[in-house]
Design a protein around this motif. Structure first.
Motif, PDB file in Angstrom:
ATOM      1  N   SER A  43       0.825  -1.198   0.000  1.00  0.00           N
ATOM      2  CA  SER A  43       0.000   0.000   0.000  1.00  0.00           C
ATOM      3  C   SER A  43       0.865   1.255   0.000  1.00  0.00           C
ATOM      4  O   SER A  43       0.609   2.205  -0.759  1.00  0.00           O
ATOM      5  N   LEU A  44       1.913   1.282   0.818  1.00  0.00           N
ATOM      6  CA  LEU A  44       2.803   2.432   0.850  1.00  0.00           C
ATOM      7  C   LEU A  44       3.579   2.574  -0.454  1.00  0.00           C
ATOM      8  O   LEU A  44       3.718   3.679  -0.996  1.00  0.00           O
ATOM      9  N   ALA A  45       4.087   1.461  -0.982  1.00  0.00           N
ATOM     10  CA  ALA A  45       4.878   1.512  -2.206  1.00  0.00           C
ATOM     11  C   ALA A  45       4.067   2.013  -3.393  1.00  0.00           C
ATOM     12  O   ALA A  45       4.592   2.701  -4.279  1.00  0.00           O
ATOM     13  N   LEU A  46       2.772   1.702  -3.418  1.00  0.00           N
ATOM     14  CA  LEU A  46       1.941   2.089  -4.558  1.00  0.00           C
ATOM     15  C   LEU A  46       1.181   3.391  -4.335  1.00  0.00           C
ATOM     16  O   LEU A  46       0.960   4.151  -5.290  1.00  0.00           O
ATOM     17  N   TYR A  47       0.780   3.671  -3.074  1.00  0.00           N
ATOM     18  CA  TYR A  47      -0.199   4.735  -2.867  1.00  0.00           C
ATOM     19  C   TYR A  47       0.187   5.770  -1.806  1.00  0.00           C
ATOM     20  O   TYR A  47      -0.632   6.643  -1.501  1.00  0.00           O
ATOM     21  N   ALA A  48       1.388   5.721  -1.248  1.00  0.00           N
ATOM     22  CA  ALA A  48       1.785   6.755  -0.292  1.00  0.00           C
ATOM     23  C   ALA A  48       1.652   8.126  -0.954  1.00  0.00           C
ATOM     24  O   ALA A  48       2.079   8.320  -2.102  1.00  0.00           O
ATOM     25  N   PRO A  49       1.055   9.102  -0.270  1.00  0.00           N
ATOM     26  CA  PRO A  49       0.827  10.419  -0.884  1.00  0.00           C
ATOM     27  C   PRO A  49       2.106  11.017  -1.481  1.00  0.00           C
ATOM     28  O   PRO A  49       3.139  11.063  -0.824  1.00  0.00           O
ATOM     29  N   ARG A  50       2.012  11.388  -2.764  1.00  0.00           N
ATOM     30  CA  ARG A  50       3.062  12.088  -3.526  1.00  0.00           C
ATOM     31  C   ARG A  50       4.290  11.225  -3.836  1.00  0.00           C
ATOM     32  O   ARG A  50       5.098  11.602  -4.676  1.00  0.00           O
ATOM     33  N   LEU A  51       4.441  10.091  -3.168  1.00  0.00           N
ATOM     34  CA  LEU A  51       5.646   9.284  -3.347  1.00  0.00           C
ATOM     35  C   LEU A  51       5.373   7.898  -3.916  1.00  0.00           C
ATOM     36  O   LEU A  51       6.259   7.281  -4.507  1.00  0.00           O
ATOM     37  N   GLY A  52       4.170   7.367  -3.714  1.00  0.00           N
ATOM     38  CA  GLY A  52       3.848   6.021  -4.175  1.00  0.00           C
ATOM     39  C   GLY A  52       3.805   5.937  -5.693  1.00  0.00           C
ATOM     40  O   GLY A  52       3.684   6.950  -6.394  1.00  0.00           O
ATOM     41  N   PHE A 203      15.000  -3.458   2.399  1.00  0.00           N
ATOM     42  CA  PHE A 203      13.954  -4.236   3.046  1.00  0.00           C
ATOM     43  C   PHE A 203      14.093  -5.704   2.663  1.00  0.00           C
ATOM     44  O   PHE A 203      14.701  -6.037   1.643  1.00  0.00           O
ATOM     45  N   ALA A 204      13.515  -6.564   3.489  1.00  0.00           N
ATOM     46  CA  ALA A 204      13.553  -8.002   3.224  1.00  0.00           C
ATOM     47  C   ALA A 204      12.305  -8.638   3.816  1.00  0.00           C
ATOM     48  O   ALA A 204      11.658  -8.083   4.714  1.00  0.00           O
ATOM     49  N   TYR A 205      11.965  -9.808   3.288  1.00  0.00           N
ATOM     50  CA  TYR A 205      10.862 -10.582   3.846  1.00  0.00           C
ATOM     51  C   TYR A 205      11.236 -11.107   5.226  1.00  0.00           C
ATOM     52  O   TYR A 205      12.386 -11.480   5.489  1.00  0.00           O
ATOM     53  N   GLU A 206      10.226 -11.178   6.095  1.00  0.00           N
ATOM     54  CA  GLU A 206      10.386 -11.838   7.387  1.00  0.00           C
ATOM     55  C   GLU A 206       9.085 -12.562   7.692  1.00  0.00           C
ATOM     56  O   GLU A 206       8.015 -11.938   7.692  1.00  0.00           O
ATOM     57  N   ASP A 207       9.162 -13.856   7.941  1.00  0.00           N
ATOM     58  CA  ASP A 207       7.972 -14.667   8.193  1.00  0.00           C
ATOM     59  C   ASP A 207       7.693 -14.771   9.681  1.00  0.00           C
ATOM     60  O   ASP A 207       8.618 -14.944  10.489  1.00  0.00           O
ATOM     61  N   PHE A 287      11.104  -5.036  -3.532  1.00  0.00           N
ATOM     62  CA  PHE A 287      11.893  -4.079  -2.759  1.00  0.00           C
ATOM     63  C   PHE A 287      12.845  -3.255  -3.633  1.00  0.00           C
ATOM     64  O   PHE A 287      13.571  -2.402  -3.134  1.00  0.00           O
ATOM     65  N   LEU A 288      12.819  -3.519  -4.920  1.00  0.00           N
ATOM     66  CA  LEU A 288      13.637  -2.745  -5.847  1.00  0.00           C
ATOM     67  C   LEU A 288      12.937  -1.431  -6.180  1.00  0.00           C
ATOM     68  O   LEU A 288      11.765  -1.416  -6.535  1.00  0.00           O
ATOM     69  N   TYR A 289      13.638  -0.326  -6.039  1.00  0.00           N
ATOM     70  CA  TYR A 289      13.132   0.991  -6.440  1.00  0.00           C
ATOM     71  C   TYR A 289      11.706   1.258  -5.914  1.00  0.00           C
ATOM     72  O   TYR A 289      10.775   1.470  -6.693  1.00  0.00           O
ATOM     73  N   PRO A 290      11.491   1.235  -4.604  1.00  0.00           N
ATOM     74  CA  PRO A 290      10.129   1.513  -4.099  1.00  0.00           C
ATOM     75  C   PRO A 290       9.570   2.813  -4.663  1.00  0.00           C
ATOM     76  O   PRO A 290      10.250   3.841  -4.703  1.00  0.00           O
TER      77      PRO A 290
END
Length: 392
Positions: A43-52, A203-207, A287-290
């Motif tokens: 959600s942040l990567a795609l839709y963060a205001p002005r940056l997503g 960033f990385a995955y963590e289960d 995690f590439l180029y958020p």
């Protein structure tokens, strides 16, 4: 941040914007105790205001990497996509349904071509509403409409949110796949939620193990006991419920790539469907180029159908894109072109072939129709043959 082999390097300005978004995501992770669910990251990567990705200024839609875009959609390929949809929508709009609503209108190409085609069909809607959160995309849509359909652009209005009530035809092309998903991994018979943590500057995955009572219902039906990574689609299903609450009478058509749940959670699909798109390259690293790349997952159409029924809608058709477009008359429309005029005919024939080919978009993409209060005699020609609603 390490550049993936074969992917173009962003400009310094783009990298600066990505770094700013990465800082915002890192702050969100820190505020949540060092871990967030993948749906929050997406959600942040795609839709963060002005940056997503979708709320920023990236080109997104286009024909190739040379124009700075990342992917192409059916309306950008050929106007025959919109013209065929118009043949399906016209009988509905020929009744007392007089409005169209589009979600995720991209460059505005579908809106412009659909309005022109509906005008030609004698079924021009009184109003065409676009639900669009991106200010940059709204500007592009306004420009496209002014260029392609200037005499009809005054019928178009933009909305920030869904109205409480709507009667008419709803359309969403490749909008559901960009809604955030939750990631899950089953390892050694134990389900985990796959989230995101800091990893150095990236960033990385963590289960994190899931209590059995917290396992989503969709995963409880995943067959076998093998290791698997997959997704669930609570946000897309919630969106369909919201559309159901809004749609007092009419039909909603959603076109996207995906499967019914029996295929989505098939034992051979062990790696999930998450995919990223950057400069017309597909790759698996979210995690590439958020903020500079699209992040998508295939749609679980069974979950959407269940959400629609829960909201009081009827599932009135489900078919492959190829079958839907052929039923609705795309091949008849192509006959308006002169095959002897190679310069005009061949590019359109090639584009339509991409829409229909099983090796391209024809089979992977599906069309689902959700309706309420329609006369059963009204034709949904796109599902006349090859309807797969039984598979949902």
């Amino acid at each position: 941040m390490q550049k993936v082999a074969s992917l173009p390097l962003p400009s310094a300005d783009a990298l600066g914007a990505s770094a700013a978004l990465s800082t915002a995501i890192a702050d969100a992770i820190a505020a949540s105790g060092g871990w967030i669910g993948f749906d929050r990251y997406m959600s942040l990567a795609l839709y963060a205001p002005r940056l997503g990705y979708y709320s920023g200024g990236a080109a997104k839609f286009g024909r190739d990497a040379g124009d700075g875009s990342d992917f192409i959609t059916a309306p950008e390929l050929t106007p025959f996509f919109a013209r065929t949809l118009a043949r399906q929508f016209a009988p509905l709009l020929g009744t007392d349904l007089r409005e169209v609503m589009e979600f995720g209108a991209g460059t505005g190409r579908l809106a412009a071509d659909l309005l022109l085609a509906l005008e030609a069909e004698g079924a021009l809607p009184d109003a065409y509403r676009i639900v669009e959160l991106s200010g940059e995309l709204r500007v592009r849509q306004q420009q496209t409409l002014a260029e392609r359909a200037p005499h009809l652009s005054d019928r178009v209005t933009w909305l920030d949110t869904l109205p409480e009530r709507f009667e008419g035809v709803v359309v969403g092309n490749e909008v559901l796949d960009a809604m955030p998903v939750r990631l899950f991994a089953r390892a050694g018979g134990q389900w985990h939620e796959r989230g995101v943590a800091r990893d150095g500057d990236g960033f990385a995955y963590e289960d994190r193990p899931l209590d059995p009572a917290a396992i989503p219902a969709a995963l409880q039906a995943v067959p076998g006991n093998h290791d698997v990574v997959t997704e669930t689609h609570a946000e897309a299903e919630g969106f369909v419920r919201a559309v159901g609450a809004m749609l007092a009478r009419g039909a909603a058509f959603f076109i996207d790539y995906g499967f019914p749940s029996s295929e989505y959670y098939h034992p051979q699909r062990v790696g999930g469907t998450l995919m990223c798109h950057y400069r017309h390259h597909a790759h698996p690293d979210p995690f590439l180029y958020p903020g500079l790349q699209d992040i998508t997952a295939h749609v679980n159409f069974s979950g959407l159908a269940e959400a629609a029924v829960d909201a009081g809608l009827a599932v009135s058709g489900f078919a492959s894109q190829a079958r839907f477009l052929m039923n609705a008359g795309i091949t008849d429309l192509m006959m308006s072109l002169d095959p002897s005029d190679a310069r005009a005919f061949l590019p359109q024939a090639n584009a339509v072939q991409k829409l229909l080919s099983e090796a391209e978009m024809g089979e992977l993409f599906k069309v689902i129709a959700l309706t309420r209060g329609l006369d059963e005699a009204l034709p949904l020609a796109g599902f006349a043959r090859g309807d797969r609603s039984f598979a949902l």
